[in-house]
Design a protein around this motif. Sequence first.
Motif, PDB file in Angstrom:
ATOM      1  N   ARG A 176      73.368  17.978 -43.929  1.00 25.74           N
ATOM      2  CA  ARG A 176      74.411  17.042 -44.350  1.00 25.74           C
ATOM      3  C   ARG A 176      75.228  17.534 -45.542  1.00 25.74           C
ATOM      4  N   ASP A 177      74.603  18.028 -46.578  1.00 26.66           N
ATOM      5  CA  ASP A 177      75.337  18.400 -47.781  1.00 26.66           C
ATOM      6  C   ASP A 177      76.189  19.644 -47.587  1.00 26.66           C
ATOM      7  N   ASP A 178      75.827  20.499 -46.654  1.00 30.26           N
ATOM      8  CA  ASP A 178      76.537  21.752 -46.464  1.00 30.26           C
ATOM      9  C   ASP A 178      77.708  21.663 -45.488  1.00 30.26           C
ATOM     10  N   LEU A 179      77.783  20.613 -44.705  1.00 32.46           N
ATOM     11  CA  LEU A 179      78.810  20.529 -43.685  1.00 32.46           C
ATOM     12  C   LEU A 179      80.150  20.078 -44.277  1.00 32.46           C
ATOM     13  N   PRO A 180      81.253  20.649 -43.789  1.00 30.41           N
ATOM     14  CA  PRO A 180      82.573  20.250 -44.285  1.00 30.41           C
ATOM     15  C   PRO A 180      83.138  19.004 -43.585  1.00 30.41           C
ATOM     16  N   PHE A 181      82.327  18.368 -42.745  1.00 29.25           N
ATOM     17  CA  PHE A 181      82.776  17.177 -42.031  1.00 29.25           C
ATOM     18  C   PHE A 181      81.668  16.134 -42.007  1.00 29.25           C
ATOM     19  N   ARG A 189      85.405  13.680 -38.954  1.00 29.97           N
ATOM     20  CA  ARG A 189      86.510  13.810 -39.898  1.00 29.97           C
ATOM     21  C   ARG A 189      86.089  14.746 -41.033  1.00 29.97           C
ATOM     22  N   ALA A 190      87.087  15.372 -41.652  1.00 27.95           N
ATOM     23  CA  ALA A 190      86.836  16.275 -42.780  1.00 27.95           C
ATOM     24  C   ALA A 190      86.329  15.445 -43.954  1.00 27.95           C
ATOM     25  N   LYS A 191      85.401  16.019 -44.713  1.00 25.60           N
ATOM     26  CA  LYS A 191      84.872  15.354 -45.900  1.00 25.60           C
ATOM     27  C   LYS A 191      85.955  15.314 -46.978  1.00 25.60           C
ATOM     28  N   ARG A 192      85.975  14.218 -47.718  1.00 25.55           N
ATOM     29  CA  ARG A 192      86.821  14.152 -48.904  1.00 25.55           C
ATOM     30  C   ARG A 192      86.110  14.925 -50.013  1.00 25.55           C
TER      31      ARG A 192
END
Length: 93
Positions: A74-79, A87-90
């Motif tokens: 979870r923490d490493d993904l850009p989405f 959706r892309a992470k803010r």
Amino acid sequence: MREEDLDWAVYHRIPETGGITVEDLAAATGFEPGAVTASLERLERNLLVRQAGETVRLLSIQESLIECQCRHTRDDLPFVIENGVVRAKRRDE
């Protein structure tokens, strides 16, 4: 009945396409609604089904694999995946 057997019976009563309501699933399996709900919670926790309101549907293999990858990295993904939408992470997430 063991939880595994209940989960197996519930899982195999969910249509391969579309969804089914929890009430209809309880009627189809003959199990009490509370037992079906508990089973669905376990199946969802194990990334086999997705519940939206009263309707439940099977996850495809691809959906299950993506959800698993998201859960464990979870923490490493850009989405992020929210309600089935990728959706892309803010920057603040």
